[in-house]
Design an enzyme around this catalytic site. Structure first.
Site, PDB file in Angstrom:
ATOM      1  N   GLY A  22       1.614  52.706  37.756  1.00  0.00           N
ATOM      2  CA  GLY A  22       2.627  52.941  38.779  1.00  0.00           C
ATOM      3  C   GLY A  22       3.512  51.878  38.955  1.00  0.00           C
ATOM      4  O   GLY A  22       4.688  52.111  38.953  1.00  0.00           O
ATOM      5  N   LYS A  23       3.050  50.713  38.679  1.00  0.00           N
ATOM      6  CA  LYS A  23       4.072  49.398  38.645  1.00  0.00           C
ATOM      7  C   LYS A  23       4.964  49.485  37.509  1.00  0.00           C
ATOM      8  O   LYS A  23       6.098  49.164  37.792  1.00  0.00           O
ATOM      9  CB  LYS A  23       3.219  47.966  38.564  1.00  0.00           C
ATOM     10  CG  LYS A  23       2.632  47.740  39.815  1.00  0.00           C
ATOM     11  CD  LYS A  23       1.915  46.284  39.269  1.00  0.00           C
ATOM     12  CE  LYS A  23       1.125  45.707  40.386  1.00  0.00           C
ATOM     13  NZ  LYS A  23       0.561  44.310  39.973  1.00  0.00           N
ATOM     14  N   ASP A  80       2.554  40.408  40.973  1.00  0.00           N
ATOM     15  CA  ASP A  80       1.269  40.407  41.815  1.00  0.00           C
ATOM     16  C   ASP A  80       1.603  40.877  43.287  1.00  0.00           C
ATOM     17  O   ASP A  80       2.852  40.300  43.729  1.00  0.00           O
ATOM     18  CB  ASP A  80       0.608  39.003  42.071  1.00  0.00           C
ATOM     19  CG  ASP A  80      -0.732  39.162  42.431  1.00  0.00           C
ATOM     20  OD1 ASP A  80      -1.648  39.755  41.572  1.00  0.00           O
ATOM     21  OD2 ASP A  80      -1.105  38.901  43.303  1.00  0.00           O
ATOM     22  N   SER A  81       1.068  41.792  43.757  1.00  0.00           N
ATOM     23  CA  SER A  81       1.421  42.477  44.967  1.00  0.00           C
ATOM     24  C   SER A  81       0.217  42.763  45.656  1.00  0.00           C
ATOM     25  O   SER A  81      -0.990  42.849  45.335  1.00  0.00           O
ATOM     26  CB  SER A  81       2.495  43.659  44.579  1.00  0.00           C
ATOM     27  OG  SER A  81       1.831  44.466  43.527  1.00  0.00           O
ATOM     28  N   PHE A 164       1.678  55.541  44.346  1.00  0.00           N
ATOM     29  CA  PHE A 164       0.460  54.915  43.756  1.00  0.00           C
ATOM     30  C   PHE A 164      -0.182  53.971  44.806  1.00  0.00           C
ATOM     31  O   PHE A 164       0.341  53.935  45.845  1.00  0.00           O
ATOM     32  CB  PHE A 164       0.466  54.293  42.677  1.00  0.00           C
ATOM     33  CG  PHE A 164       1.200  52.951  42.462  1.00  0.00           C
ATOM     34  CD1 PHE A 164       0.383  51.758  42.542  1.00  0.00           C
ATOM     35  CD2 PHE A 164       2.639  52.866  42.376  1.00  0.00           C
ATOM     36  CE1 PHE A 164       1.098  50.492  42.777  1.00  0.00           C
ATOM     37  CE2 PHE A 164       3.116  51.740  42.407  1.00  0.00           C
ATOM     38  CZ  PHE A 164       2.404  50.539  42.872  1.00  0.00           C
ATOM     39  N   GLY A 165      -1.234  53.616  44.722  1.00  0.00           N
ATOM     40  CA  GLY A 165      -2.171  52.880  45.518  1.00  0.00           C
ATOM     41  C   GLY A 165      -2.133  52.823  46.870  1.00  0.00           C
ATOM     42  O   GLY A 165      -2.533  54.110  47.535  1.00  0.00           O
ATOM     43  N   TYR A 166      -1.622  52.340  47.547  1.00  0.00           N
ATOM     44  CA  TYR A 166      -1.796  52.520  49.281  1.00  0.00           C
ATOM     45  C   TYR A 166      -0.537  53.148  49.770  1.00  0.00           C
ATOM     46  O   TYR A 166      -0.290  53.270  51.001  1.00  0.00           O
ATOM     47  CB  TYR A 166      -1.657  50.781  49.961  1.00  0.00           C
ATOM     48  CG  TYR A 166      -2.803  50.180  49.759  1.00  0.00           C
ATOM     49  CD1 TYR A 166      -4.134  50.300  50.515  1.00  0.00           C
ATOM     50  CD2 TYR A 166      -2.791  49.136  48.584  1.00  0.00           C
ATOM     51  CE1 TYR A 166      -5.296  49.495  50.055  1.00  0.00           C
ATOM     52  CE2 TYR A 166      -4.054  48.486  48.229  1.00  0.00           C
ATOM     53  CZ  TYR A 166      -5.125  48.778  49.168  1.00  0.00           C
ATOM     54  OH  TYR A 166      -6.448  47.968  48.844  1.00  0.00           O
ATOM     55  N   HIS A 192       9.277  46.309  48.452  1.00  0.00           N
ATOM     56  CA  HIS A 192       9.001  44.935  48.258  1.00  0.00           C
ATOM     57  C   HIS A 192       9.235  44.747  46.719  1.00  0.00           C
ATOM     58  O   HIS A 192       9.822  43.891  46.100  1.00  0.00           O
ATOM     59  CB  HIS A 192       7.323  44.550  48.443  1.00  0.00           C
ATOM     60  CG  HIS A 192       6.493  45.717  47.803  1.00  0.00           C
ATOM     61  ND1 HIS A 192       6.556  47.032  47.866  1.00  0.00           N
ATOM     62  CD2 HIS A 192       5.237  45.330  47.257  1.00  0.00           C
ATOM     63  CE1 HIS A 192       5.365  47.498  47.266  1.00  0.00           C
ATOM     64  NE2 HIS A 192       4.740  46.835  46.896  1.00  0.00           N
ATOM     65  N   ARG A 193       8.713  45.624  45.887  1.00  0.00           N
ATOM     66  CA  ARG A 193       9.186  45.426  44.419  1.00  0.00           C
ATOM     67  C   ARG A 193      10.601  45.606  44.069  1.00  0.00           C
ATOM     68  O   ARG A 193      11.073  44.857  43.381  1.00  0.00           O
ATOM     69  CB  ARG A 193       8.181  46.585  43.325  1.00  0.00           C
ATOM     70  CG  ARG A 193       8.447  46.231  42.151  1.00  0.00           C
ATOM     71  CD  ARG A 193       7.300  47.212  41.505  1.00  0.00           C
ATOM     72  NE  ARG A 193       5.978  46.451  41.739  1.00  0.00           N
ATOM     73  CZ  ARG A 193       5.144  47.167  42.762  1.00  0.00           C
ATOM     74  NH1 ARG A 193       5.302  48.214  42.984  1.00  0.00           N
ATOM     75  NH2 ARG A 193       4.005  46.554  43.163  1.00  0.00           N
TER      76      ARG A 193
HETATM   77  P1  ITT Z   1      -1.785  44.148  37.369  1.00  0.00           P
HETATM   78  O1  ITT Z   1      -2.506  43.248  37.910  1.00  0.00           O
HETATM   79  O2  ITT Z   1      -2.398  44.813  36.002  1.00  0.00           O
HETATM   80  O3  ITT Z   1      -0.553  44.099  37.427  1.00  0.00           O
HETATM   81  P2  ITT Z   1      -3.323  45.567  39.709  1.00  0.00           P
HETATM   82  O4  ITT Z   1      -3.117  47.134  40.222  1.00  0.00           O
HETATM   83  O5  ITT Z   1      -4.545  44.791  39.471  1.00  0.00           O
HETATM   84  O6  ITT Z   1      -2.372  45.689  38.335  1.00  0.00           O
HETATM   85  P3  ITT Z   1      -2.488  43.586  41.480  1.00  0.00           P
HETATM   86  O7  ITT Z   1      -3.693  42.573  41.237  1.00  0.00           O
HETATM   87  O8  ITT Z   1      -1.096  43.047  41.982  1.00  0.00           O
HETATM   88  O9  ITT Z   1      -2.230  44.813  40.588  1.00  0.00           O
HETATM   89  O10 ITT Z   1      -3.050  44.527  42.995  1.00  0.00           O
HETATM   90  C1  ITT Z   1      -1.933  45.164  43.700  1.00  0.00           C
HETATM   91  C2  ITT Z   1      -2.706  45.902  44.632  1.00  0.00           C
HETATM   92  O11 ITT Z   1      -1.780  46.373  45.679  1.00  0.00           O
HETATM   93  C3  ITT Z   1      -3.197  47.451  43.944  1.00  0.00           C
HETATM   94  O12 ITT Z   1      -4.372  47.874  44.332  1.00  0.00           O
HETATM   95  C4  ITT Z   1      -2.132  48.186  44.116  1.00  0.00           C
HETATM   96  O13 ITT Z   1      -2.395  49.712  44.087  1.00  0.00           O
HETATM   97  C5  ITT Z   1      -1.429  47.763  45.496  1.00  0.00           C
HETATM   98  N1  ITT Z   1      -0.124  48.014  45.707  1.00  0.00           N
HETATM   99  C6  ITT Z   1       0.846  47.172  45.146  1.00  0.00           C
HETATM  100  N2  ITT Z   1       2.078  47.384  44.985  1.00  0.00           N
HETATM  101  C7  ITT Z   1       2.027  48.793  45.646  1.00  0.00           C
HETATM  102  C8  ITT Z   1       2.908  49.759  45.792  1.00  0.00           C
HETATM  103  O14 ITT Z   1       4.404  49.652  45.440  1.00  0.00           O
HETATM  104  N3  ITT Z   1       2.613  50.795  46.607  1.00  0.00           N
HETATM  105  C9  ITT Z   1       1.135  51.137  46.769  1.00  0.00           C
HETATM  106  N4  ITT Z   1       0.276  50.158  46.468  1.00  0.00           N
HETATM  107  C10 ITT Z   1       0.611  48.817  45.851  1.00  0.00           C
END
Ligand code: ITT
Length: 212
Positions: A22-23, A80-81, A164-166, A192-193
C-alpha cells in the site's frame, strides 16, 4: 540560478524500502513526476529485514533507510508511520504495525482498535496519522527526515474498500467519509504521507537542479 527541466535530467535510482505494498503504490504515484528510477525490495530478495527498535517514527525511518541503503548501495527512502489515538494516549503509535500481535491482519488490527474505543463517544475519537520519511543518499549521510501529519477521527465501524491498513476506520478532518471510502486522489493530497512526500519532493527538486 541554473535549472534544468525534467527531460534534461538523468534519472536517479531510488529504492523505496518498504514491505508494505500500500505504501509502495502511494509513493510510486506521489513521486511519479520526478526524474527517478524507482526500485522496490522485491528486486532485492536477499536483504536482511531491518528491526524497528526506535522509540519514534523518525528513528525507525532512519534505521530502515540506513539499513537498506547499506545493503543495496542505492539512494534509499524509508517510511515509518502509524496512527495516534488521543483517547489511548497516542497508542498504537510506533507499534501500529504490531498492534494485535505479530502476524495479525490489517482487519484484526482495525477490529481491536474499534473494540478499544467501543465506549468512546463521537466527540473524543480524535486521532492522527503520522508519517516520517527518511532519505539516505549513499554518498552523503546523515539522513534527511521529512514528516507529515493528517488529523482526523476514528469511525464507529470500518467503511470502504480503498487504501490499506487503518484507512477504512479513519475519517480525515473536514470529511465524513473514511479514507477507505474517499477517492484515492483525496488521500494522495491530504494524507500524512502526501504531506511528508511533498517536503521530500521539494528537497529532491533542489538536489536535482529542477525548478519546483
Ligand atoms: P514497512 O516497515 O516495511 O514500511 P509496515 O507496514 O510494517 O511496512 P510501519 O512499520 O511503518 O510499516 O507500520 C505502519 C502501520 O501503520 C501499519 O500497520 C500500516 O498499515 C499503518 N499505516 C501507515 N500508513 C497508513 C495509511 O496511509 N493508511 C492506513 N494505515 C496506515
Amino acid at each position: 540560478m541554473h535549472s534544468n527541466n525534467i527531460a534534461e535530467t538523468a534519472p536517479i535510482d531510488l529504492l523505496i524500502a518498504t514491505g508494505n505494498v500500500g505504501k509502495l503504490r502511494e509513493f510510486e504515484q506521489l513521486l511519479s513526476d520526478l526524474p527517478l528510477r524507482l526500485h522496490s525490495l522485491i528486486e532485492f530478495p536477499h536483504v536482511v529485514e531491518v528491526a524497528e527498535t526506535g522509540a519514534t517514527f523518525a528513528e525507525n525511518a532512519v534505521l530502515k533507510a540506513r539499513g537498506y541503503c547499506e545493503q543495496t548501495g542505492l539512494w534509499t527512502l524509508a517510511d515509518d508511520s502509524g496512527l495516534e489515538v488521543t483517547a489511548l494516549d497516542g497508542a498504537p503509535g510506533v507499534l501500529s504495525a504490531r498492534y494485535a500481535g505479530a502476524g495479525a491482519t490489517d482487519e484484526a488490527r482495525r477490529l481491536l482498535l474499534l473494540s478499544e474505543l467501543a465506549d468512546i463517544g463521537e466527540a473524543v475519537r480524535q486521532a492522527r496519522f503520522v508519517c516520517a520519511i527518511a532519505l539516505m543518499e549513499a554518498a552523503t549521510p546523515p539522513p534527511k527526515i521529512f514528516t507529515g501529519i493528517c488529523e482526523g477521527r476514528i469511525a464507529h465501524a470500518a467503511r470502504g474498500q480503498g487504501g490499506f491498513g487503518y484507512d477504512p476506520i479513519f475519517v480525515p478532518a473536514g470529511y465524513e467519509q473514511t479514507f477507505g471510502e474517499l477517492p484515492e486522489a483525496i488521500k494522495q493530497r491530504i494524507s500524512h504521507r502526501a504531506r511528508a512526500a511533498s517536503a521530500l519532493k521539494a528537497y529532491l527538486q533542489e538536489q536535482l537542479g529542477l525548478s519546483a
